[in-house]
Design a protein around this motif. Structure first.
Motif, PDB file in Angstrom:
ATOM      1  N   LYS A  47       0.215  -1.090 -12.247  1.00  0.00           N
ATOM      2  CA  LYS A  47      -0.056  -2.487 -12.582  1.00  0.00           C
ATOM      3  C   LYS A  47       1.264  -3.222 -12.783  1.00  0.00           C
ATOM      4  O   LYS A  47       2.289  -2.622 -13.084  1.00  0.00           O
ATOM      5  N   ALA A  48       1.189  -4.539 -12.620  1.00  0.00           N
ATOM      6  CA  ALA A  48       2.392  -5.363 -12.723  1.00  0.00           C
ATOM      7  C   ALA A  48       2.067  -6.707 -13.355  1.00  0.00           C
ATOM      8  O   ALA A  48       0.901  -7.094 -13.469  1.00  0.00           O
ATOM      9  N   GLU A  49       3.114  -7.408 -13.733  1.00  0.00           N
ATOM     10  CA  GLU A  49       3.020  -8.802 -14.174  1.00  0.00           C
ATOM     11  C   GLU A  49       3.688  -9.623 -13.074  1.00  0.00           C
ATOM     12  O   GLU A  49       4.763  -9.254 -12.595  1.00  0.00           O
ATOM     13  N   GLY A  67      -1.485  -7.636 -15.638  1.00  0.00           N
ATOM     14  CA  GLY A  67      -2.333  -6.500 -15.304  1.00  0.00           C
ATOM     15  C   GLY A  67      -2.784  -6.498 -13.856  1.00  0.00           C
ATOM     16  O   GLY A  67      -3.896  -6.072 -13.543  1.00  0.00           O
ATOM     17  N   VAL A  68      -1.919  -6.949 -12.956  1.00  0.00           N
ATOM     18  CA  VAL A  68      -2.247  -6.999 -11.532  1.00  0.00           C
ATOM     19  C   VAL A  68      -2.179  -5.570 -10.974  1.00  0.00           C
ATOM     20  O   VAL A  68      -1.160  -4.885 -11.134  1.00  0.00           O
ATOM     21  N   HIS A  69      -3.256  -5.126 -10.335  1.00  0.00           N
ATOM     22  CA  HIS A  69      -3.278  -3.795  -9.733  1.00  0.00           C
ATOM     23  C   HIS A  69      -2.283  -3.737  -8.581  1.00  0.00           C
ATOM     24  O   HIS A  69      -2.134  -4.710  -7.835  1.00  0.00           O
ATOM     25  N   VAL A  70      -1.629  -2.587  -8.435  1.00  0.00           N
ATOM     26  CA  VAL A  70      -0.706  -2.365  -7.328  1.00  0.00           C
ATOM     27  C   VAL A  70      -1.323  -1.304  -6.422  1.00  0.00           C
ATOM     28  O   VAL A  70      -1.642  -0.204  -6.886  1.00  0.00           O
ATOM     29  N   GLY A  71      -1.484  -1.637  -5.143  1.00  0.00           N
ATOM     30  CA  GLY A  71      -2.045  -0.684  -4.191  1.00  0.00           C
ATOM     31  C   GLY A  71      -1.191   0.577  -4.082  1.00  0.00           C
ATOM     32  O   GLY A  71       0.030   0.541  -4.257  1.00  0.00           O
ATOM     33  N   LYS A  72      -1.835   1.701  -3.789  1.00  0.00           N
ATOM     34  CA  LYS A  72      -1.171   3.005  -3.748  1.00  0.00           C
ATOM     35  C   LYS A  72       0.042   3.024  -2.817  1.00  0.00           C
ATOM     36  O   LYS A  72       1.079   3.604  -3.142  1.00  0.00           O
ATOM     37  N   THR A  73      -0.064   2.387  -1.668  1.00  0.00           N
ATOM     38  CA  THR A  73       1.043   2.428  -0.704  1.00  0.00           C
ATOM     39  C   THR A  73       2.238   1.573  -1.123  1.00  0.00           C
ATOM     40  O   THR A  73       3.301   1.677  -0.522  1.00  0.00           O
ATOM     41  N   LYS A  74       2.075   0.748  -2.144  1.00  0.00           N
ATOM     42  CA  LYS A  74       3.169  -0.132  -2.586  1.00  0.00           C
ATOM     43  C   LYS A  74       3.854   0.370  -3.852  1.00  0.00           C
ATOM     44  O   LYS A  74       4.922  -0.108  -4.213  1.00  0.00           O
ATOM     45  N   ARG A  75       3.271   1.361  -4.535  1.00  0.00           N
ATOM     46  CA  ARG A  75       3.797   1.803  -5.839  1.00  0.00           C
ATOM     47  C   ARG A  75       5.200   2.384  -5.757  1.00  0.00           C
ATOM     48  O   ARG A  75       5.967   2.267  -6.720  1.00  0.00           O
ATOM     49  N   ASN A  76       5.539   3.035  -4.652  1.00  0.00           N
ATOM     50  CA  ASN A  76       6.858   3.665  -4.545  1.00  0.00           C
ATOM     51  C   ASN A  76       7.942   2.709  -4.082  1.00  0.00           C
ATOM     52  O   ASN A  76       9.118   3.040  -4.141  1.00  0.00           O
ATOM     53  N   ILE A  77       7.553   1.529  -3.602  1.00  0.00           N
ATOM     54  CA  ILE A  77       8.569   0.603  -3.083  1.00  0.00           C
ATOM     55  C   ILE A  77       8.703  -0.676  -3.904  1.00  0.00           C
ATOM     56  O   ILE A  77       9.653  -1.420  -3.728  1.00  0.00           O
ATOM     57  N   ILE A  78       7.769  -0.926  -4.801  1.00  0.00           N
ATOM     58  CA  ILE A  78       7.780  -2.183  -5.563  1.00  0.00           C
ATOM     59  C   ILE A  78       8.839  -2.139  -6.666  1.00  0.00           C
ATOM     60  O   ILE A  78       9.089  -1.085  -7.254  1.00  0.00           O
ATOM     61  N   ALA A  79       9.472  -3.280  -6.909  1.00  0.00           N
ATOM     62  CA  ALA A  79      10.485  -3.379  -7.958  1.00  0.00           C
ATOM     63  C   ALA A  79      10.402  -4.752  -8.611  1.00  0.00           C
ATOM     64  O   ALA A  79       9.914  -5.717  -8.010  1.00  0.00           O
TER      65      ALA A  79
END
Length: 122
Positions: A47-49, A67-79
């Protein structure tokens, strides 16, 4: 409608309302997707803000999405600081636990800011 110098009939006002005012009102209140900047990631990156980038009509910043959900394929690249595409689900996802199990709707809300998902990192 041609200008005849006469007041419009009540029906003309109804038609104008249904063709112009009502659709624009619906569009203005319907949440589909927004561009935003990640301002915080929760510990597990699930999750993210997000701060929406488009200003509101009075040119003030929109409220942050929490509390924005982050898709599985984006969790390793999001910053933090990334520009993301946030989509708003058709139905409430408050009871969604991330699994593939069916879940009960907790509310009748539609396209609500509370039911958001990051689907792309720009």
């Amino acid at each position: 409608m041609a200008d005849t110098g006469q007041k419009p009939k009540m029906r003309d006002n109804d038609v104008s309302f249904f063709l112009n005012v009502l659709p624009n009102t619906i569009k203005a209140t319907l949440n589909v997707a927004q561009l935003g900047k990640v301002t915080r990631l929760y510990d597990d990156n699930k999750k993210a803000e997000v701060q929406p980038l488009a200003l509101s009509s009075d040119e003030t910043p929109r409220a942050r999405l929490i509390g924005v959900h982050v898709g599985k394929t984006k969790r390793n690249i999001i910053a933090v600081g990334d520009v993301v595409v946030v989509m708003f689900m058709d139905r409430s996802i408050a009871n969604f636990d991330g699994s593939n199990k069916l879940f009960k709707l907790s509310a009748n809300r539609l396209h609500d800011l509370n039911d958001s998902f990051i689907v792309e990192v720009y």
